[in-house]
Design a protein around this motif. Structure first.
Motif, PDB file in Angstrom:
ATOM      1  N   LYS A  39      37.223  34.029  33.171  1.00 38.44           N
ATOM      2  CA  LYS A  39      37.078  33.111  34.304  1.00 38.44           C
ATOM      3  C   LYS A  39      35.825  32.252  34.166  1.00 38.44           C
ATOM      4  N   GLY A  43      35.837  28.078  33.690  1.00 36.89           N
ATOM      5  CA  GLY A  43      35.138  27.118  34.533  1.00 36.89           C
ATOM      6  C   GLY A  43      34.139  26.250  33.816  1.00 36.89           C
ATOM      7  N   ASP A  58      44.844  28.098  32.616  1.00 35.55           N
ATOM      8  CA  ASP A  58      43.663  27.953  33.461  1.00 35.55           C
ATOM      9  C   ASP A  58      44.002  27.283  34.786  1.00 35.55           C
ATOM     10  N   LYS A  59      44.860  26.263  34.749  1.00 39.68           N
ATOM     11  CA  LYS A  59      45.255  25.588  35.988  1.00 39.68           C
ATOM     12  C   LYS A  59      46.007  26.557  36.900  1.00 39.68           C
ATOM     13  N   ARG A  62      43.367  28.989  38.344  1.00 43.68           N
ATOM     14  CA  ARG A  62      42.565  28.382  39.411  1.00 43.68           C
ATOM     15  C   ARG A  62      43.374  28.280  40.699  1.00 43.68           C
ATOM     16  N   ASP A  65      43.607  31.722  42.219  1.00 44.47           N
ATOM     17  CA  ASP A  65      42.319  32.099  42.807  1.00 44.47           C
ATOM     18  C   ASP A  65      42.101  31.400  44.151  1.00 44.47           C
ATOM     19  N   ARG A  66      42.445  30.102  44.234  1.00 42.40           N
ATOM     20  CA  ARG A  66      42.285  29.368  45.492  1.00 42.40           C
ATOM     21  C   ARG A  66      43.192  29.956  46.570  1.00 42.40           C
ATOM     22  N   GLY A  73      38.071  24.607  45.356  1.00 42.93           N
ATOM     23  CA  GLY A  73      38.311  24.061  44.030  1.00 42.93           C
ATOM     24  C   GLY A  73      37.023  23.721  43.322  1.00 42.93           C
ATOM     25  N   SER A  75      34.992  23.414  39.341  1.00 46.88           N
ATOM     26  CA  SER A  75      34.662  24.378  38.300  1.00 46.88           C
ATOM     27  C   SER A  75      33.419  25.181  38.674  1.00 46.88           C
TER      28      SER A  75
END
Length: 90
Positions: A39, A43, A58-59, A62, A65-66, A73, A75
């Motif tokens: 992670k 970032g 990665d997208k 993310r 995670d959001r 949002g 990095s």
């Protein structure tokens, strides 16, 4: 195949397929450690410098995670810059 220093998406898939209740404490600690490192790398490296597979992974990460943690949002590097006053001023 993953980018240098990154966790391969197939490893992530294998890890998620095994329930935590079936994993040893050592395995859980190892996965937590490698997930955290991944992670951080996710970032700090711009998407433009990643392989297509790593960029997609990665997208997705993310986004997840959001959804789970309710983030705005950005990095890790951007958040660190903003925290010390070096981020965008607009």
């Amino acid at each position: 195949m993953s980018d240098a220093g990154r966790k391969d998406w197939s490893d992530k898939l294998k890890e998620s397929a095994v329930p935590d209740s079936s994993k040893s404490t050592q395995t859980k600690v190892k996965e937590t450690f490698t997930d955290t490192g991944d992670k951080l790398a996710r970032g700090t490296q711009p998407d433009s410098q990643k392989s297509t597979g790593q960029e997609i992974s990665d997208k997705f990460g993310r986004s997840k995670d959001r959804e789970v943690h309710g983030s705005s949002g950005g990095s890790v590097l951007d958040k660190a810059k903003n925290a010390i006053g070096l981020g965008d001023k607009h």
